[in-house]
Scaffold this motif. Structure first.
Motif, short mmCIF file in Angstrom:
data_model
loop_
_atom_site.label_atom_id
_atom_site.label_comp_id
_atom_site.label_asym_id
_atom_site.label_seq_id
_atom_site.Cartn_x
_atom_site.Cartn_y
_atom_site.Cartn_z
N TYR A 1 29.52 46.04 -67.34
CA TYR A 1 29.07 46.22 -68.72
C TYR A 1 28.45 47.59 -68.97
N SER A 2 28.31 48.42 -67.93
CA SER A 2 27.76 49.76 -68.14
C SER A 2 28.79 50.67 -68.82
N SER A 3 30.06 50.34 -68.68
CA SER A 3 31.13 51.09 -69.33
C SER A 3 32.14 50.10 -69.89
N PRO A 4 32.44 50.20 -71.18
CA PRO A 4 33.34 49.20 -71.77
C PRO A 4 34.81 49.35 -71.35
N TYR A 5 35.18 50.55 -70.82
CA TYR A 5 36.59 50.79 -70.51
C TYR A 5 36.77 51.19 -69.06
N GLU A 6 37.88 50.72 -68.50
CA GLU A 6 38.34 51.23 -67.23
C GLU A 6 39.33 52.33 -67.55
N LYS A 7 39.12 53.51 -66.98
CA LYS A 7 39.95 54.67 -67.32
C LYS A 7 40.95 54.95 -66.21
N ASN A 8 42.16 55.28 -66.61
CA ASN A 8 43.24 55.61 -65.70
C ASN A 8 42.82 56.73 -64.75
N GLU A 9 43.10 56.56 -63.46
CA GLU A 9 42.68 57.54 -62.45
C GLU A 9 43.31 58.91 -62.66
N GLU A 10 44.59 58.94 -63.01
CA GLU A 10 45.24 60.23 -63.25
C GLU A 10 44.63 60.93 -64.47
N LEU A 24 41.55 60.74 -65.42
CA LEU A 24 40.26 61.29 -64.99
C LEU A 24 40.43 62.55 -64.14
N ARG A 25 41.51 62.64 -63.39
CA ARG A 25 41.77 63.87 -62.62
C ARG A 25 42.12 65.02 -63.57
N LEU A 26 42.87 64.73 -64.62
CA LEU A 26 43.29 65.76 -65.57
C LEU A 26 42.19 66.13 -66.55
N ASN A 27 41.45 65.15 -66.97
CA ASN A 27 40.43 65.30 -68.00
C ASN A 27 39.22 64.49 -67.55
N PRO A 28 38.29 65.10 -66.83
CA PRO A 28 37.17 64.35 -66.22
C PRO A 28 36.35 63.50 -67.19
N LYS A 29 36.35 63.84 -68.47
CA LYS A 29 35.65 63.00 -69.44
C LYS A 29 36.43 61.73 -69.75
N GLY A 30 37.72 61.73 -69.41
CA GLY A 30 38.56 60.55 -69.63
C GLY A 30 38.84 60.26 -71.08
N LEU A 31 38.92 61.32 -71.89
CA LEU A 31 39.16 61.14 -73.32
C LEU A 31 40.65 61.20 -73.64
N VAL A 32 41.03 60.47 -74.67
CA VAL A 32 42.41 60.50 -75.15
C VAL A 32 42.40 61.07 -76.56
N PRO A 33 43.46 61.74 -76.95
CA PRO A 33 44.71 61.94 -76.22
C PRO A 33 44.59 63.05 -75.18
N THR A 34 45.39 62.94 -74.15
CA THR A 34 45.57 63.98 -73.15
C THR A 34 47.07 64.08 -72.89
N LEU A 35 47.58 65.30 -72.92
CA LEU A 35 48.99 65.55 -72.61
C LEU A 35 49.07 66.25 -71.26
N LYS A 36 49.97 65.79 -70.41
CA LYS A 36 50.29 66.47 -69.15
C LYS A 36 51.73 66.95 -69.30
N ILE A 37 51.88 68.28 -69.39
CA ILE A 37 53.17 68.87 -69.71
C ILE A 37 53.70 69.62 -68.51
N PRO A 38 54.87 69.25 -67.98
CA PRO A 38 55.41 69.95 -66.82
C PRO A 38 55.84 71.37 -67.17
N LYS A 39 55.54 72.29 -66.26
CA LYS A 39 56.06 73.66 -66.38
C LYS A 39 57.24 73.74 -65.43
N THR A 40 58.28 74.47 -65.82
CA THR A 40 59.47 74.57 -64.98
C THR A 40 59.87 76.02 -64.80
N ASP A 41 60.72 76.23 -63.80
CA ASP A 41 61.26 77.57 -63.64
C ASP A 41 62.31 77.81 -64.73
N LEU A 42 62.88 79.00 -64.78
CA LEU A 42 63.81 79.33 -65.86
C LEU A 42 65.05 78.45 -65.88
N ASP A 43 65.47 77.96 -64.72
CA ASP A 43 66.64 77.10 -64.66
C ASP A 43 66.29 75.63 -64.92
#
Length: 128
Positions: free
Chosen positions: A49-58, A60-79
């Motif tokens: 009850y100290s936190s109302p939500y369980e936050k996705n582990e990934e 939290l790694r990307l956005n330590p505050k665990g706020l949404v929305p968060t986009l994870k966008i792949p970067k690619t080489d030219l090909d």
């Protein structure tokens, strides 16, 4: 460049169905028909009850505050063969702006920088 035409490398969209801020980014993704993997990142936590939500582990790694929305966008080489790294975009208006400017084949916003900044400022003020 647009990732919209590379369905083999979809971005990850960390969201929560009840969050109006995440819905902004979701609307932009859907409007532009950009492929994405939806990750429902917040779930109700009944045992702690100290936190109302369980936050996705990934999330939290990307956005330590665990706020949404968060986009994870792949970067690619030219090909577009190898994913080298990824970009993380947080905050709803930043997600919408990134989608409009970098992922969409068309834009729903002005390309005039001064007008765009004014619109963004007004939007942030309105939705704050």
């Amino acid at each position: 460049s647009s990732l919209a035409s590379t369905p083999s490398l979809p971005l990850k969209f960390f969201s929560a169905w009840f969050c109006p801020y995440a819905q902004r980014a979701w609307i932009a993704l859907e409007l532009h028909k950009i492929p994405y993997e939806l990750i429902e990142a917040l779930s109700l936590q009944e045992s702690d009850y100290s936190s109302p939500y369980e936050k996705n582990e990934e999330l939290l790694r990307l956005n330590p505050k665990g706020l949404v929305p968060t986009l994870k966008i792949p970067k690619t080489d030219l090909d577009r063969k190898n994913v080298e790294d990824f970009l993380v975009v947080i905050e709803s208006m930043d997600c919408v702006e990134y989608i409009n400017q970098h992922l969409a084949n068309t834009t729903i916003a002005t390309t005039d920088g001064k007008k765009r900044n004014s619109i963004n400022d007004q939007s942030k003020e309105f939705y704050s």
